[in-house]
Design a protein around this motif. Structure first.
Motif, PDB file in Angstrom:
ATOM      1  N   LYS A  35       0.847  -1.186   0.000  1.00 41.36           N
ATOM      2  CA  LYS A  35       0.000   0.000   0.000  1.00 41.36           C
ATOM      3  C   LYS A  35       0.890   1.245   0.000  1.00 41.36           C
ATOM      4  N   GLY A  36       0.593   2.181  -0.836  1.00 42.72           N
ATOM      5  CA  GLY A  36       1.412   3.388  -0.961  1.00 42.72           C
ATOM      6  C   GLY A  36       2.374   3.336  -2.132  1.00 42.72           C
ATOM      7  N   ASP A  37       2.586   2.149  -2.717  1.00 44.26           N
ATOM      8  CA  ASP A  37       3.418   2.047  -3.921  1.00 44.26           C
ATOM      9  C   ASP A  37       2.740   2.770  -5.081  1.00 44.26           C
ATOM     10  N   THR A  38       3.536   3.244  -6.014  1.00 45.41           N
ATOM     11  CA  THR A  38       3.014   3.779  -7.272  1.00 45.41           C
ATOM     12  C   THR A  38       3.586   2.946  -8.416  1.00 45.41           C
ATOM     13  N   LEU A  39       2.891   2.979  -9.540  1.00 49.70           N
ATOM     14  CA  LEU A  39       3.353   2.202 -10.682  1.00 49.70           C
ATOM     15  C   LEU A  39       4.715   2.690 -11.167  1.00 49.70           C
ATOM     16  N   TRP A  40       4.936   4.009 -11.109  1.00 51.51           N
ATOM     17  CA  TRP A  40       6.242   4.539 -11.514  1.00 51.51           C
ATOM     18  C   TRP A  40       7.347   3.966 -10.627  1.00 51.51           C
ATOM     19  N   ASP A  41       7.120   3.928  -9.322  1.00 51.49           N
ATOM     20  CA  ASP A  41       8.131   3.406  -8.400  1.00 51.49           C
ATOM     21  C   ASP A  41       8.357   1.910  -8.615  1.00 51.49           C
ATOM     22  N   ILE A  42       7.273   1.172  -8.848  1.00 51.76           N
ATOM     23  CA  ILE A  42       7.404  -0.267  -9.093  1.00 51.76           C
ATOM     24  C   ILE A  42       8.207  -0.513 -10.367  1.00 51.76           C
ATOM     25  N   ALA A  43       7.875   0.223 -11.424  1.00 54.93           N
ATOM     26  CA  ALA A  43       8.612   0.070 -12.681  1.00 54.93           C
ATOM     27  C   ALA A  43      10.084   0.392 -12.483  1.00 54.93           C
ATOM     28  N   THR A  89      -0.640   5.440 -10.597  1.00 57.65           N
ATOM     29  CA  THR A  89       0.549   5.522 -11.445  1.00 57.65           C
ATOM     30  C   THR A  89       1.590   6.456 -10.847  1.00 57.65           C
ATOM     31  N   ILE A  90       1.130   7.570 -10.310  1.00 58.99           N
ATOM     32  CA  ILE A  90       1.997   8.549  -9.669  1.00 58.99           C
ATOM     33  C   ILE A  90       1.356   8.954  -8.348  1.00 58.99           C
ATOM     34  N   PRO A  91       2.098   9.581  -7.430  1.00 58.71           N
ATOM     35  CA  PRO A  91       1.513   9.933  -6.130  1.00 58.71           C
ATOM     36  C   PRO A  91       0.313  10.868  -6.275  1.00 58.71           C
ATOM     37  N   LEU A  92      -0.853  10.402  -5.842  1.00 63.75           N
ATOM     38  CA  LEU A  92      -2.067  11.192  -5.982  1.00 63.75           C
ATOM     39  C   LEU A  92      -1.940  12.544  -5.289  1.00 63.75           C
ATOM     40  N   SER A  93      -1.282  12.566  -4.133  1.00 64.21           N
ATOM     41  CA  SER A  93      -1.181  13.807  -3.375  1.00 64.21           C
ATOM     42  C   SER A  93      -0.421  14.893  -4.144  1.00 64.21           C
ATOM     43  N   MET A 100     -19.611  25.927 -15.432  1.00 62.34           N
ATOM     44  CA  MET A 100     -19.549  24.794 -16.346  1.00 62.34           C
ATOM     45  C   MET A 100     -20.287  23.619 -15.732  1.00 62.34           C
ATOM     46  N   PRO A 101     -20.809  22.694 -16.564  1.00 64.33           N
ATOM     47  CA  PRO A 101     -21.394  21.470 -16.015  1.00 64.33           C
ATOM     48  C   PRO A 101     -20.350  20.714 -15.199  1.00 64.33           C
ATOM     49  N   SER A 102     -20.761  20.177 -14.057  1.00 61.96           N
ATOM     50  CA  SER A 102     -19.828  19.441 -13.203  1.00 61.96           C
ATOM     51  C   SER A 102     -19.650  18.026 -13.728  1.00 61.96           C
ATOM     52  N   GLU A 103     -18.398  17.589 -13.786  1.00 64.19           N
ATOM     53  CA  GLU A 103     -18.090  16.222 -14.208  1.00 64.19           C
ATOM     54  C   GLU A 103     -17.855  15.365 -12.977  1.00 64.19           C
ATOM     55  N   ALA A 104     -18.544  14.224 -12.913  1.00 65.39           N
ATOM     56  CA  ALA A 104     -18.414  13.352 -11.742  1.00 65.39           C
ATOM     57  C   ALA A 104     -16.993  12.818 -11.599  1.00 65.39           C
ATOM     58  N   GLN A 105     -16.353  12.444 -12.705  1.00 63.24           N
ATOM     59  CA  GLN A 105     -14.993  11.908 -12.662  1.00 63.24           C
ATOM     60  C   GLN A 105     -14.238  12.415 -13.879  1.00 63.24           C
ATOM     61  N   PRO A 106     -13.692  13.627 -13.826  1.00 59.24           N
ATOM     62  CA  PRO A 106     -13.056  14.215 -15.004  1.00 59.24           C
ATOM     63  C   PRO A 106     -11.645  13.721 -15.268  1.00 59.24           C
ATOM     64  N   TYR A 107     -11.123  12.859 -14.421  1.00 56.52           N
ATOM     65  CA  TYR A 107      -9.733  12.425 -14.593  1.00 56.52           C
ATOM     66  C   TYR A 107      -9.610  10.944 -14.250  1.00 56.52           C
ATOM     67  N   ASP A 108      -8.506  10.352 -14.648  1.00 54.80           N
ATOM     68  CA  ASP A 108      -8.265   8.938 -14.411  1.00 54.80           C
ATOM     69  C   ASP A 108      -6.773   8.721 -14.219  1.00 54.80           C
ATOM     70  N   LEU A 109      -6.393   8.119 -13.102  1.00 50.36           N
ATOM     71  CA  LEU A 109      -4.976   7.848 -12.836  1.00 50.36           C
ATOM     72  C   LEU A 109      -4.546   6.457 -13.292  1.00 50.36           C
ATOM     73  N   GLN A 110      -5.447   5.672 -13.818  1.00 50.39           N
ATOM     74  CA  GLN A 110      -5.089   4.308 -14.192  1.00 50.39           C
ATOM     75  C   GLN A 110      -4.522   4.276 -15.614  1.00 50.39           C
ATOM     76  N   PHE A 111      -3.232   4.525 -15.711  1.00 50.77           N
ATOM     77  CA  PHE A 111      -2.530   4.470 -16.985  1.00 50.77           C
ATOM     78  C   PHE A 111      -1.112   4.018 -16.717  1.00 50.77           C
ATOM     79  N   GLN A 112      -0.385   3.696 -17.757  1.00 51.57           N
ATOM     80  CA  GLN A 112       0.977   3.191 -17.607  1.00 51.57           C
ATOM     81  C   GLN A 112       1.989   4.198 -18.142  1.00 51.57           C
TER      82      GLN A 112
END
Length: 357
Positions: free
Chosen positions: A26-34, A90-94, A231-243
């Motif tokens: 827990k706390g790992d990121t894909l960049w760090d794992i790679a 993929t990268i630190p969310l914070s 502007m219209p509000s987007e429920a989920q305008p972004y996605d961190l699940q990428f490589q």
């Protein structure tokens, strides 16, 4: 032969101290794992062996055991595990959350509805109070909207600041330009790239009368003032699940438009870049960052300054580090500086992550 060379090239990019197996924490990121397995984390797609038999095969979860194996002589990473909980980011969310949640880029800020007045004619309004919005055509009670403030324009003028970014006033107009700067990229190159808006609050439409909608502000958020855009509000305008991966190509003259703190940026700081979806840029694309080499007169060979300037020599570009894109708009993207040996500044060049000069 080509396959053999490609396999050897990937194998050569394995870290000498790479593990044979690694248990994701827990706390790992894909960049760090790679980075545990590879000298170049953006080569991860080349060795990741996604399991097509499971849902979302590219995701990695805490508790998964990653193993380095060789399949037909090619190094591959395989995964076994419970696949429970939340997938690793993929990268630190914070590090990027403020830019994911609170910033957006649009083509035309003047076309957006705007706050024309506030409850009791206040200068500013906060949670639970009413804002009156003009231009919210077709709005219905219960509709959720974001209220955003124009903060910068990217590109557009012939003689604006060389970094490609200008501050805006409450109408969305530039507050100033720097006349006399030489043509360069972004603003100085003449192409308009978009408006950066900072989302201050979310509200709900309660009634519509003619061309004015009444919006009650929700508890979270910053103060609202006349001129803020809606502007219209987007429920989920972004996605961190990428490589992390290398781009197929690098747009010509792609550069750093701005840095988050307005000064120089180091690792784990956010920058805006002058390339986006229209250029084929996608989340996860990784670039190397370079400071453009100066052009200097040869005052050693020539004692006369005019002669020295006539014999100018271009210095090599200086490597600064790497960045990875995490949110993309049409002409502009936000990226996180992943590593570096020097601070990154506005105007620095972007190249392929494997570039050596």
């Amino acid at each position: 032969m080509l396959l053999t060379l490609a396999t050897a090239a990937i194998a050569a990019e394995l870290r000498e101290d790479h593990p044979t197996t690694y248990t994701v924490k827990k706390g790992d990121t894909l960049w760090d794992i790679a980075g545990r397995f590879l000298k170049k984390p953006w080569l991860w797609p080349e060795i990741w062996q996604a399991n097509p038999q499971v849902q979302n095969p590219h995701l990695i979860y805490p508790g998964d055991v990653l193993s380095l194996v060789y399949i037909d002589g090619q190094p591959q990473i395989t995964s076994e595990g419970p696949r429970v909980g939340e997938a690793v980011d993929t990268i630190p969310l914070s590090d990027v959350e403020p830019f994911l949640k609170h910033f957006t880029v649009v083509e035309d800020v003047e076309a957006l509805p705007y706050v024309i007045g506030l409850e009791d004619d206040r200068l500013y309004s906060t949670a639970g109070q009413l804002a009156y919005v003009r231009g919210l055509a077709g709005a219905q009670p219960g509709q959720v909207v974001d209220i955003a403030r124009p903060v910068h324009s990217f590109g557009g003028g012939d003689y604006a600041n060389h970094a490609g970014r200008s501050p805006l006033d409450f109408r969305g107009d530039r507050t100033h330009t720097h006349w006399g700067n030489p043509p360069g990229f972004g603003e100085a190159g003449g192409e308009f790239l978009g408006y950066e808006l900072q989302i201050h609050a979310t509200g709900e439409v309660t009634q519509v009368q003619g061309e004015v909608a009444v919006v009650v502000l929700r508890e979270e958020g910053r103060e609202i003032r006349v001129g803020d855009r809606v502007m219209p509000s987007e429920a989920q305008p972004y996605d961190l699940q990428f490589q992390p991966r290398a781009p197929e190509s690098v747009p010509e003259e792609a550069r750093i438009l701005s840095v988050a703190d307005g000064m120089g940026a180091g690792p784990r700081l956010v920058v805006a870049i002058s390339a986006g979806a229209r250029d084929g840029i996608r989340n996860g694309h990784t670039f190397s960052i370079w400071h453009e080499g100066a052009i200097r007169p040869d005052t050693v060979r020539h004692g006369n300054l005019m002669s020295a300037k006539a014999d100018e020599v271009e210095m090599p570009d200086d490597f600064l580090g790497h960045l990875m894109v995490f949110r993309t708009f049409d002409k502009v993207s936000y990226a996180l500086v992943m590593d570096g040996i020097r601070p990154v500044s506005q105007g620095d060049l972007l190249k392929h992550p494997d570039a050596t000069q």
